[in-house]
Motif scaffolding. Sequence first.
Motif, mmCIF file in Angstrom:
data_model
loop_
_atom_site.group_PDB
_atom_site.id
_atom_site.type_symbol
_atom_site.label_atom_id
_atom_site.label_comp_id
_atom_site.label_asym_id
_atom_site.label_seq_id
_atom_site.Cartn_x
_atom_site.Cartn_y
_atom_site.Cartn_z
ATOM 1 N N VAL A 1 42.570 44.393 33.348
ATOM 2 C CA VAL A 1 42.302 43.179 32.574
ATOM 3 C C VAL A 1 42.226 43.577 31.108
ATOM 4 O O VAL A 1 41.973 44.744 30.783
ATOM 5 C CB VAL A 1 40.987 42.476 32.997
ATOM 6 N N LEU B 1 44.105 37.532 34.424
ATOM 7 C CA LEU B 1 43.168 36.535 34.932
ATOM 8 C C LEU B 1 43.810 35.484 35.831
ATOM 9 O O LEU B 1 43.124 34.590 36.323
ATOM 10 C CB LEU B 1 42.482 35.826 33.761
ATOM 11 N N GLN B 2 45.106 35.572 36.075
ATOM 12 C CA GLN B 2 45.799 34.554 36.861
ATOM 13 C C GLN B 2 46.227 35.089 38.230
ATOM 14 O O GLN B 2 46.242 36.297 38.470
ATOM 15 C CB GLN B 2 47.024 34.055 36.094
ATOM 16 N N SER C 1 41.237 31.866 40.531
ATOM 17 C CA SER C 1 41.769 31.638 39.187
ATOM 18 C C SER C 1 41.831 30.162 38.834
ATOM 19 O O SER C 1 41.359 29.732 37.766
ATOM 20 C CB SER C 1 43.159 32.261 39.047
ATOM 21 N N CYS D 1 49.678 35.671 30.782
ATOM 22 C CA CYS D 1 48.381 35.666 30.107
ATOM 23 C C CYS D 1 47.865 34.246 29.882
ATOM 24 O O CYS D 1 48.570 33.265 30.087
ATOM 25 C CB CYS D 1 48.457 36.405 28.773
ATOM 26 N N LEU E 1 34.273 32.304 31.318
ATOM 27 C CA LEU E 1 35.192 33.392 31.012
ATOM 28 C C LEU E 1 34.675 34.708 31.595
ATOM 29 O O LEU E 1 35.433 35.466 32.212
ATOM 30 C CB LEU E 1 35.370 33.537 29.500
ATOM 31 N N LEU F 1 35.174 34.743 35.265
ATOM 32 C CA LEU F 1 36.593 34.908 35.579
ATOM 33 C C LEU F 1 37.022 36.364 35.428
ATOM 34 O O LEU F 1 37.744 36.913 36.266
ATOM 35 C CB LEU F 1 37.430 34.007 34.663
ATOM 36 N N ILE F 2 36.564 37.002 34.357
ATOM 37 C CA ILE F 2 36.895 38.420 34.138
ATOM 38 C C ILE F 2 36.287 39.285 35.239
ATOM 39 O O ILE F 2 36.955 40.184 35.786
ATOM 40 C CB ILE F 2 36.397 38.884 32.754
ATOM 41 N N ALA G 1 38.317 38.884 38.364
ATOM 42 C CA ALA G 1 39.578 39.621 38.262
ATOM 43 C C ALA G 1 39.356 41.114 38.428
ATOM 44 O O ALA G 1 40.142 41.811 39.074
ATOM 45 C CB ALA G 1 40.242 39.327 36.917
ATOM 46 N N CYS H 1 50.769 38.364 38.208
ATOM 47 C CA CYS H 1 50.387 36.985 37.896
ATOM 48 C C CYS H 1 51.402 36.030 38.462
ATOM 49 O O CYS H 1 52.561 36.333 38.552
ATOM 50 C CB CYS H 1 50.305 36.792 36.386
#
Length: 221
Positions: free
Chosen positions: A156, A170-171, A176, A192, A206, A209-210, A213, A221
């Motif tokens: 990441v 992140l996807q 996600s 991205c 955020l 999410l990180i 991931a 992705c």
Amino acid sequence: MSTSFDSIPGVGRPARDALTLAGYRDLESLDGVAWAEVLELHGVGKRGLERIQAALQEKGLGMAGAPAPEERKAEWTRGNTGDNAPDLKTHATDQSPEQFVESLDTPRRVEHGRLLLEILHRATGAEPVMWGPSMIGYGQTHYRYATGREGDTFHVGFSPRKAKISLYGLQGLPRSEELLAKLGKHQAAVSCVYVNKPEDIDLAVLEELIAHAWQTPPQAC
């Protein structure tokens, strides 16, 4: 009519040069030649030879003893191997991410960079590393595409670019879509997520999410 090796997509120059040096002037000259014999030529790889065989078969021709094409898919694994495509330009560097952030063009982006360094360190527990001239990554991941092309990258990361902040990795993860829907104002691209400024998004989302991931096995992705 002869077919140039240059016209076959995915057959690299090393393979083309090796075939020419061995006396194979065009695609048609390989008809009936033993697959194993051609594969022994320095510079000729299995994947490129599969493409040559496919081009021959389209003309009703073929190499002798050619195996069926292998079914391939992209593979992503944690860690680095050092096996990188020769033309891969983005690598980890010794530049300090903190110094890079402090050198950004505007005080606004410096502040954003500092904030993101803090959030990503907290979410991953890892130290940042510069990748190329402007990307900051955490962890390492190795990818190998179905074409055979491979390389090392980060798991990441982010890049505090002048126009937008780019967030990577992140996807395509189990949560996600759920988390991105709660993130706030952003744009999603193939590789991205773009954010204009941290004030536009929910920083707690955020960070979640990180962290998600980071804990999820790497994937495209």
